[in-house]
Design a protein around this motif. Structure first.
Motif, mmCIF file in Angstrom:
data_model
loop_
_atom_site.group_PDB
_atom_site.id
_atom_site.type_symbol
_atom_site.label_atom_id
_atom_site.label_comp_id
_atom_site.label_asym_id
_atom_site.label_seq_id
_atom_site.Cartn_x
_atom_site.Cartn_y
_atom_site.Cartn_z
ATOM 1 N N GLU A 192 -27.201 48.084 29.459
ATOM 2 C CA GLU A 192 -27.019 47.832 28.029
ATOM 3 C C GLU A 192 -26.898 46.334 27.810
ATOM 4 O OE1 GLU A 192 -27.079 49.963 25.576
ATOM 5 O OE2 GLU A 192 -27.019 51.851 26.706
ATOM 6 N N PRO A 193 -27.326 45.833 26.627
ATOM 7 C CA PRO A 193 -27.952 46.554 25.522
ATOM 8 C C PRO A 193 -29.370 47.007 25.877
ATOM 9 C CG PRO A 193 -28.024 44.215 25.102
ATOM 10 C CD PRO A 193 -27.203 44.385 26.344
ATOM 11 N N ARG A 194 -29.944 47.780 25.001
ATOM 12 C CA ARG A 194 -31.246 48.379 25.271
ATOM 13 C C ARG A 194 -32.303 47.329 25.583
ATOM 14 N NH1 ARG A 194 -34.376 52.641 21.225
ATOM 15 N NH2 ARG A 194 -36.168 53.076 22.616
ATOM 16 N N SER A 195 -32.234 46.185 24.904
ATOM 17 C CA SER A 195 -33.231 45.134 25.099
ATOM 18 C C SER A 195 -33.166 44.516 26.494
ATOM 19 C CB SER A 195 -33.043 44.026 24.053
ATOM 20 O OG SER A 195 -31.754 43.449 24.156
ATOM 21 N N SER A 196 -32.049 44.718 27.192
ATOM 22 C CA SER A 196 -31.882 44.138 28.529
ATOM 23 C C SER A 196 -31.932 45.185 29.636
ATOM 24 C CB SER A 196 -30.540 43.399 28.610
ATOM 25 O OG SER A 196 -30.473 42.346 27.680
ATOM 26 N N LYS A 197 -32.138 46.447 29.284
ATOM 27 C CA LYS A 197 -32.107 47.511 30.276
ATOM 28 C C LYS A 197 -33.128 47.273 31.389
ATOM 29 C CE LYS A 197 -32.062 52.545 30.782
ATOM 30 N NZ LYS A 197 -32.167 53.846 30.074
ATOM 31 N N GLY A 198 -32.678 47.356 32.631
ATOM 32 C CA GLY A 198 -33.548 47.138 33.769
ATOM 33 C C GLY A 198 -33.610 45.702 34.256
ATOM 34 N N GLN A 199 -33.041 44.782 33.491
ATOM 35 C CA GLN A 199 -33.006 43.377 33.889
ATOM 36 C C GLN A 199 -32.118 43.218 35.126
ATOM 37 O OE1 GLN A 199 -32.763 40.058 30.829
ATOM 38 N NE2 GLN A 199 -30.635 40.185 31.465
ATOM 39 N N GLU A 200 -32.493 42.319 36.031
ATOM 40 C CA GLU A 200 -31.718 42.115 37.255
ATOM 41 C C GLU A 200 -31.543 40.633 37.543
ATOM 42 O OE1 GLU A 200 -32.476 44.731 40.744
ATOM 43 O OE2 GLU A 200 -34.138 45.534 39.528
ATOM 44 N N ALA A 201 -30.474 40.319 38.267
ATOM 45 C CA ALA A 201 -30.232 38.957 38.719
ATOM 46 C C ALA A 201 -29.568 39.000 40.085
ATOM 47 C CB ALA A 201 -29.348 38.202 37.733
ATOM 48 N N MET A 202 -29.949 38.064 40.941
ATOM 49 C CA MET A 202 -29.359 37.966 42.267
ATOM 50 C C MET A 202 -29.042 36.511 42.579
ATOM 51 S SD MET A 202 -31.466 40.614 44.685
ATOM 52 C CE MET A 202 -32.989 39.697 44.453
ATOM 53 N N TYR A 203 -27.965 36.327 43.351
ATOM 54 C CA TYR A 203 -27.559 34.981 43.727
ATOM 55 C C TYR A 203 -26.924 35.031 45.111
ATOM 56 C CZ TYR A 203 -25.098 30.496 43.722
ATOM 57 O OH TYR A 203 -24.641 29.244 44.045
ATOM 58 N N VAL A 238 -34.349 36.337 39.464
ATOM 59 C CA VAL A 238 -34.203 37.161 38.271
ATOM 60 C C VAL A 238 -35.441 38.018 38.047
ATOM 61 C CG1 VAL A 238 -32.618 35.569 37.118
ATOM 62 C CG2 VAL A 238 -35.075 35.282 36.820
ATOM 63 N N LYS A 239 -35.225 39.150 37.405
ATOM 64 C CA LYS A 239 -36.304 40.080 37.057
ATOM 65 C C LYS A 239 -36.103 40.510 35.617
ATOM 66 C CE LYS A 239 -38.202 44.629 38.318
ATOM 67 N NZ LYS A 239 -38.021 45.807 39.210
ATOM 68 N N GLY A 240 -37.164 40.481 34.839
ATOM 69 C CA GLY A 240 -37.062 40.758 33.417
ATOM 70 C C GLY A 240 -36.954 42.220 33.069
ATOM 71 N N ALA A 241 -36.547 42.482 31.842
ATOM 72 C CA ALA A 241 -36.500 43.843 31.309
ATOM 73 C C ALA A 241 -37.868 44.204 30.726
ATOM 74 C CB ALA A 241 -35.423 43.944 30.228
ATOM 75 N N GLY A 242 -38.090 45.477 30.499
ATOM 76 C CA GLY A 242 -39.318 45.909 29.851
ATOM 77 C C GLY A 242 -40.571 45.577 30.636
ATOM 78 N N PHE A 243 -41.636 45.191 29.926
ATOM 79 C CA PHE A 243 -42.928 44.955 30.600
ATOM 80 C C PHE A 243 -42.863 43.783 31.568
ATOM 81 C CE2 PHE A 243 -43.222 42.000 27.065
ATOM 82 C CZ PHE A 243 -43.922 40.921 27.584
#
Length: 281
Positions: A121-132, A143-148
């Motif tokens: 959540e929120p929906r616009s960020s669903k699936g987004q990832e970050a690593m450090y 980083v990896k984006g949400a959606g397409f």
């Protein structure tokens, strides 16, 4: 009475989705003093004990409880190797509270430091990832984006990238419980010396966990030392760790203090034995 708290082309395109990727780190306290990130937890424990011994608190001094709780947290976290939780984030950016974020977080304790986050959540960020991780270049994150944009996979960004920094209150190197504990410890020792903090202590339930709620208020800020008018920190009674922090700015006359940021760890699991492969993408 007990209260309950509820709760190139591709990199350029990625900024659209990664603008809010860093604002999930529970690190801000009421003062501008920074933590000492190179100090071990054992050194921090010794520093607190030294402070209490050499600057004994009078019975009317209200900072004795915060120091007592952060010392217990330091001792507790010394036994932690890794942890996971659902991280909740609420931030005010450019004067407006943003939608609350829910992030699945996995992290290690000590050095080297590994961190992985995945948004739900929120929906616009669903699936987004970050690593450090500090094992490679500590100035970079994956980083990896949400959606397409998720189809692009992981890309590398600077942790202080201007476009990301303009939409976040903290950067990824400040993430996690260990840095929170170190920052609270360092800040609260200084607050105990200043004797300008009012403290309220109460029993509450936060994220279905019995907790002690510490409310630290700074009614006077003549020299601008304090970043916030009020901090509220929730310490889990079972593991002695801070699982939620809320920071409020100074109120206008006749109004309540506005919330600037809040971060919380729900369903915190200590020493689950994380697979380091999770942090390598």
């Amino acid at each position: 009475m007990m209260q309950t708290i509820t709760q190139g082309r591709f990199p350029r395109l990625a900024y659209i989705f990664f603008g809010g990727i860093l604002g999930v780190f529970i690190i801000a306290t009421g003062n501008v003093t920074q933590a000492k990130p190179d100090n071990s937890l054992k050194q921090i424990e010794e520093e607190i004990i030294h402070e209490i011994k050499n600057h004994p608190l009078k019975s009317k001094d209200s900072m004795d409880k915060p120091l007592e709780f952060i010392l217990a947290a330091v001792k507790s976290f010394e036994n932690v190797k890794d942890y996971s939780a659902t991280l909740f984030q609420l931030e005010r950016l450019k004067g407006k509270l943003q939608p609350e974020a829910s992030i699945q977080l996995q992290a290690t304790a000590g050095k080297p430091f590994f961190l992985h986050m995945r948004w739900s959540e929120p929906r616009s960020s669903k699936g987004q990832e970050a690593m450090y991780t500090t094992t490679k270049d500590p100035s970079k994150m994956r980083v990896k984006g949400a959606g397409f944009l998720g189809a692009v996979g992981f890309i590398t960004l600077d942790i202080n990238d201007p476009k990301s920094a303009s939409n976040n209150r903290h950067n990824v190197s400040e993430a996690g419980l260990e840095m929170l504990i170190k920052t609270l410890e360092h800040g609260w020792i200084e607050e105990s010396r200043r004797k300008a903090t009012e403290v309220l202590v109460s029993d509450v339930v936060c994220y279905d966990r019995p907790c002690t709620r510490l409310e630290l208020t700074h009614p006077v800020n003549t020299d601008g030392y304090f970043l916030f008018y009020k901090n509220i920190v929730f310490f889990d009674k079972e593991n002695n760790l801070p699982i939620r922090i809320e920071n409020y700015s100074w109120p206008k006359e006749g109004e309540s203090a506005p919330l600037e940021e809040a971060y919380g760890y729900k369903d915190l699991k200590l020493n689950p034995g994380l697979d380091l492969a999770v942090f390598q993408k």
